[in-house]
Design an enzyme around this catalytic site. Structure first.
Site, PDB file in Angstrom:
ATOM      1  N   PRO A 305      61.840  40.208  39.718  1.00 16.19           N
ATOM      2  CA  PRO A 305      62.824  39.126  39.858  1.00 16.19           C
ATOM      3  C   PRO A 305      62.413  38.128  40.935  1.00 16.19           C
ATOM      4  CG  PRO A 305      63.625  41.113  40.939  1.00 16.19           C
ATOM      5  CD  PRO A 305      62.308  41.470  40.308  1.00 16.19           C
ATOM      6  N   ARG A 342      64.033  20.519  40.898  1.00 13.54           N
ATOM      7  CA  ARG A 342      64.628  21.099  39.684  1.00 13.54           C
ATOM      8  C   ARG A 342      65.429  20.110  38.835  1.00 13.54           C
ATOM      9  NH1 ARG A 342      67.979  24.598  39.436  1.00 13.54           N
ATOM     10  NH2 ARG A 342      67.146  25.621  37.603  1.00 13.54           N
ATOM     11  N   TYR A 346      63.625  19.857  35.327  1.00 17.75           N
ATOM     12  CA  TYR A 346      64.226  20.658  34.248  1.00 17.75           C
ATOM     13  C   TYR A 346      65.596  20.137  33.821  1.00 17.75           C
ATOM     14  CZ  TYR A 346      61.015  24.076  36.452  1.00 17.75           C
ATOM     15  OH  TYR A 346      59.942  24.713  37.007  1.00 17.75           O
ATOM     16  N   CYS A 375      61.142   6.422  45.275  1.00 13.64           N
ATOM     17  CA  CYS A 375      61.020   5.183  44.515  1.00 13.64           C
ATOM     18  C   CYS A 375      60.835   5.461  43.026  1.00 13.64           C
ATOM     19  CB  CYS A 375      59.825   4.426  45.082  1.00 13.64           C
ATOM     20  SG  CYS A 375      59.546   2.857  44.332  1.00 13.64           S
ATOM     21  N   GLU A 376      61.796   6.177  42.426  1.00 12.65           N
ATOM     22  CA  GLU A 376      61.766   6.482  40.994  1.00 12.65           C
ATOM     23  C   GLU A 376      63.213   6.574  40.524  1.00 12.65           C
ATOM     24  OE1 GLU A 376      59.081   8.437  39.010  1.00 12.65           O
ATOM     25  OE2 GLU A 376      57.556   8.549  40.575  1.00 12.65           O
TER      26      GLU A 376
HETATM   27  C1  LIG Z   1      57.933  33.311  37.681  1.00 10.18           C
HETATM   28  C2  LIG Z   1      57.627  34.709  37.352  1.00 10.18           C
HETATM   29  C3  LIG Z   1      58.546  35.722  37.659  1.00 10.18           C
HETATM   30  C4  LIG Z   1      59.902  35.445  38.243  1.00 10.18           C
HETATM   31  O1  LIG Z   1      60.761  34.776  37.379  1.00 10.18           O
HETATM   32  P1  LIG Z   1      62.287  34.526  37.788  1.00 10.18           P
HETATM   33  O2  LIG Z   1      62.846  33.801  36.639  1.00 10.18           O
HETATM   34  O3  LIG Z   1      62.293  33.734  39.034  1.00 10.18           O
HETATM   35  O4  LIG Z   1      62.910  35.869  37.982  1.00 10.18           O
HETATM   36  C5  LIG Z   1      58.174  37.018  37.401  1.00 10.18           C
HETATM   37  N1  LIG Z   1      56.983  37.321  36.860  1.00 10.18           N
HETATM   38  C6  LIG Z   1      56.074  36.382  36.543  1.00 10.18           C
HETATM   39  C7  LIG Z   1      54.784  36.772  35.965  1.00 10.18           C
HETATM   40  C8  LIG Z   1      56.372  35.042  36.774  1.00 10.18           C
HETATM   41  O5  LIG Z   1      55.498  34.104  36.441  1.00 10.18           O
END
Ligand SMILES: *Cc1c(COP(=O)(O)O)cnc(C)c1O
Length: 450
Positions: A305, A342, A346, A375-376
């Protein structure tokens, strides 16, 4: 969908959730937001803005929640924190002290995790595009490598041979499943750049089994990020267990099964729901346990995580420079997509509050867009939010910025990156200082003809 960009909105229909539900490390006194019992106004005055503030106790609590949830199903579990979510070494130290491992994606993350005190056997070096130097570093430190292709297998084998060592590896499987999240963070789709297709995976293991300096000991998967449903994780576990059974028949003995990360968080407080950590464990671990029992094996289960461990521990404090009433109402603040990418990257929704006037009812106010100094025109932190009468000098807190916040910050527009604080039970520590103009210049060199 977790993250929706609403293009045309009827302003009159926009309502704010008020008061906003907040996790337990926040409180409000005299209209001022507190984190870890400290008024955020005081932190902003002392350390300036923009400013990331993280409450360490929140990360500790969530780590314990993970360990508790996993070990109630299966004793042999380990949490490898995904270091890319927030790479400050103090955060890594917090987690190292609790016994966490780390999923590292670069030489830099590997070295930071080692410096933070994470043991090499608790690291996994991930990534789909590693260099020879990356492989050498992993072999040197005795860190396991998650391989993303057969080509990488041969390259790592050669490096280990040159160094006179063996290296333990896993392969990253692409489970080819539908992942309900933003396309830029869905990694387990059949078309994603990550992992080896399930139909090629057995042959990759066979080749690793035969390789002279590589030992296949694990299997790895990570389907994406900010996933708010449990079924994709259960499906992933089933795909992995099918492969684990076949590897068992091939005589490959696994020491670990790594389910990756990806559990989402509820960015819209009081509107969105994220599955609990307990529900995540319930959806995944029993699937593995059943297969292990049938095969008579007991490998470790790893999970990785990132977001769900660190996201809501942190706020971004940003000062209002000016308020403008043009075709819309804009609040111009000192943080932008160089501070928090973010929303621009996204179309992500981040909750915002007026941290110095929490008692102002937003539903008696106006609809504003909070915009940064870059500046965007895409430099919008929060679009179309109903808020109280915000004025220059007010302090806005952007919530849930502990994951992929500072980590994705840049120096765009000649702006040094901001500072980071860690707070704990009333104590405050600067864990990264603000960058200066000298810092901007420090890596630049003058050509001799200038
Ligand atoms: C980014 C990533 C994670 C963590 O993902 P979360 O969505 O932040 O929990 C775990 N393993 C790998 C290989 C990743 O690239």
């Amino acid at each position: 969908m977790a993250e929706i960009n609403v293009q045309e909105v009827d302003m009159d229909t926009i309502q704010a959730v008020y008061p906003l539900p907040l996790p337990p490390h926040f409180s409000e006194k005299n209209g001022i937001l507190h984190i870890g019992n400290i008024p955020v106004t005081k932190l902003a005055e002392e350390f300036g803005t923009p400013l990331y503030v993280t409450d360490e106790t929140r990360i500790e609590a969530l780590y314990h929640e993970y360990i508790h949830a996993l070990s109630s199903h299966y004793p042999n579990c380990r949490v490898l924190y995904a270091a890319k979510a927030n790479g400050n070494i103090s955060i890594l130290r917090t987690l190292a002290a609790l016994g966490a491992g780390a999923d590292v994606f670069s030489a830099g993350e590997l070295m930071l995790a080692r410096d933070a005190g994470i043991r090499p056997e608790h690291l996994l070096f991930n990534g789909s595009s590693k260099t020879k130097e990356d492989h050498q570093l992993a072999v040197l430190h005795g860190v396991r490598v998650s391989l993303d292709s057969e080509d990488e297998l041969y390259q790592l084998n050669r490096v280990a041979e040159e160094m006179g060592k063996t290296v333990e590896v896993s392969f990253r499987v692409n489970p080819a499943i539908h992942v309900p999240t933003h396309p830029k963070i869905a990694t387990g789709l059949a078309t994603s750049k990550f992992g080896i297709p399930a139909e090629q995976i057995l042959s990759a293991y066979q080749k690793a089994h035969e390789a002279s300096h590589v030992i296949p000991v694990g299997i790895h998967c990570h389907i994406g990020s900010q996933i708010l449903e449990l079924e994709p994780f259960a499906e992933e576990a089933r795909v992995l267990m099918d492969i684990v059974s076949k590897l068992h028949d091939m005589g490959i003995k696994l020491k670990f099964v790594d389910l990756g990360g990806g559990l989402g968080v509820a960015y819209r407080h009081g509107v969105e729901q994220a599955p609990s950590i307990a529900a995540y464990a319930q959806a995944t671990i029993p699937v593995c346990k059943e297969t292990f029992k049938r095969l008579g094996i007991s490998p470790e289960i790893w999970i990785e995580p990132g977001r769900s461990l660190v996201c809501d521990s942190t706020i971004l404090l940003t000062r209002v420079n000016s308020v403008k009433h043009a075709h819309k109402r804009f609040i111009n603040v000192d943080a932008g997509f160089h501070t928090l990418l973010r929303p621009a990257m996204y179309d992500a929704y981040q909750e915002v509050v007026v941290a110095n006037r929490m008692d102002m009812d937003p539903n008696a106010g106006e609809v504003y867009s909070i915009t940064g100094p870059i500046c965007e025109s895409g430099d919008i932190l929060a679009a179309d939010r109903r808020m109280g009468a915000v004025q220059a000098g007010d302090l806005i807190a952007v919530l849930d910025t502990g994951a992929y916040g500072y980590a994705m910050a840049s120096q765009y527009n000649g702006r040094g990156r901001c500072a980071e604080l860690l707070v704990k039970d009333g104590a405050v520590a600067l864990i990264r200082r603000r960058e200066s103009i000298e810092d901007l210049l420090s890596t630049m060199r003058r050509p001799i003809w200038q």
